[in-house]
Each structure stands twice: as structure tokens, then as C-alpha cells.
Design a protein around this motif. Structure first.
Motif, short mmCIF file in Angstrom:
data_model
loop_
_atom_site.label_atom_id
_atom_site.label_comp_id
_atom_site.label_asym_id
_atom_site.label_seq_id
_atom_site.Cartn_x
_atom_site.Cartn_y
_atom_site.Cartn_z
N GLU A 150 39.36 44.43 40.56
CA GLU A 150 37.90 44.43 40.57
C GLU A 150 37.38 43.02 40.77
O GLU A 150 38.06 42.05 40.47
CB GLU A 150 37.34 45.04 39.29
N GLY A 151 36.18 42.94 41.29
CA GLY A 151 35.53 41.65 41.47
C GLY A 151 35.68 41.12 42.88
O GLY A 151 36.21 41.78 43.78
N ARG A 152 35.20 39.88 43.04
CA ARG A 152 35.29 39.20 44.33
C ARG A 152 35.42 37.71 44.09
O ARG A 152 34.97 37.20 43.06
CB ARG A 152 34.09 39.50 45.21
N SER A 190 38.29 40.69 47.59
CA SER A 190 37.47 41.58 46.77
C SER A 190 38.35 42.76 46.37
O SER A 190 39.49 42.89 46.84
CB SER A 190 36.22 42.04 47.54
N ALA A 191 37.83 43.61 45.51
CA ALA A 191 38.60 44.74 44.98
C ALA A 191 39.25 45.51 46.13
O ALA A 191 38.62 45.80 47.15
CB ALA A 191 37.70 45.66 44.17
N LYS A 199 29.90 39.07 37.13
CA LYS A 199 30.92 40.08 36.86
C LYS A 199 32.31 39.47 36.82
O LYS A 199 32.63 38.58 37.60
CB LYS A 199 30.89 41.16 37.93
N ALA A 223 36.47 39.32 37.33
CA ALA A 223 37.43 39.74 38.35
C ALA A 223 38.75 40.03 37.62
O ALA A 223 39.07 39.37 36.63
CB ALA A 223 37.62 38.66 39.40
N ARG A 224 39.48 41.01 38.11
CA ARG A 224 40.78 41.37 37.53
C ARG A 224 41.76 41.60 38.66
O ARG A 224 41.40 42.13 39.71
CB ARG A 224 40.68 42.65 36.69
N TYR A 225 43.00 41.21 38.43
CA TYR A 225 44.03 41.40 39.44
C TYR A 225 45.36 41.75 38.79
O TYR A 225 45.60 41.46 37.62
CB TYR A 225 44.18 40.17 40.33
#
Length: 150
Positions: free
Chosen positions: A87-89, A102-103, A124, A126-128
């Protein structure tokens, strides 16, 4: 823990023609992100990191997070990384190349390339998901090395 035999080049003829499945007791790690991020590892990396604790001897997996507007520290390592954005960018600087993400995007981090990751969204997180071959190198004789930039 069972004693592991070390083999040398003269033992090549002892290579078996079949292997036996070694079933570990634990095959899952429930609620990875519900547990606290690994505190020492996260502080060192300057962002939250959840380590997936499974009995793989070749691959590791972590779930990393970047706070809104946050970034990881610049670093490099002797293991390959494939990063999948959950999620996120934002963007990553890999050596001198900027890679926007981005996601749903995946990135490749080459061996020993300086890099860092930036969440470009001020509102927001970000998750990876990061998969690496660090355990394989650790098991081959401590060859997994990570260096943080000053």
C-alpha cells in the motif's frame, strides 16, 4: 539441535540420489503484523520492520512500513531483494536511479547497490513485503552482510 556435517570437495561422491522431506514443526506465522515490529532491527533501519519467522534456510521475508513522508536509511547488502508494495506510493533510489512505485508494484534491489525508500505521501503510510536470500548466504558461511550509510 542436530549436528550439521560439513562436507568438502572430496565428498562430492557422497551426494545422495534421493532426499527425505524434513517437516518442521512450524509451517505458519499467524498475524505477522499484529506483533510489535522487531524493535532493534526497526530502529537500526529507521522504519518499522516485521520479520516473518518461518523455518526457511534460503529465503527471508519482512513486512516494512514507512510513515507518511518517511524514509528508510540508505544502505546496501550482499543479498538480493524483491520488494512488493502492499500500500502507498513513493520512490526508491537504487544507486543513482529513482524508481517510482505504488501499491501493486514490485522492485528488484541488486546485490551491494546503495538504496533507500521514501514514502512520498504526506498523509498515508506505505507498506511493502520484502523477500531476500539472506539466510542462504548466512548458511553458506556468514556471507550476508549489510552496511548502513552514515
Amino acid at each position: 539441535m542436530a549436528h550439521q556435517t560439513k562436507f568438502g570437495s572430496g565428498d562430492f561422491g557422497k551426494t545422495p540420489s534421493r532426499i527425505q522431506v524434513q517437516m518442521p514443526e512450524r509451517l505458519s506465522h499467524p498475524d505477522v503484523e499484529q506483533a510489535n515490529a522487531n524493535p532493534d532491527f526497526s530502529v537500526e533501519r529507521k522504519h518499522p520492520v516485521h520479520i516473518v519467522n518461518l523455518p526457511s534456510h534460503a529465503l527471508s521475508m519482512t513486512i516494512g512500513g514507512l510513515i507518511p513522508g518517511g524514509r528508510s536509511g540508505r544502505h546496501r547488502h550482499t543479498y538480493e531483494t524483491i520488494l512488493y508494495v502492499l500500500e502507498g506510493r513513493g520512490y526508491s533510489i537504487i544507486e543513482d536511479r529513482r524508481i517510482d512505485w505504488s501499491a501493486g508494484d514490485a522492485l528488484y534491489i541488486p546485490v551491494w547497490a546503495w538504496h533507500h525508500h521514501v514514502n512520498s505521501d504526506p498523509d498515508k503510510p506505505a507498506r511493502y513485503l520484502a523477500c531476500e536470500n539472506a539466510p542462504m548466504l548466512q548458511n553458506a558461511g556468514g556471507l550476508a552482510i549489510r552496511e548502513e550509510a552514515l
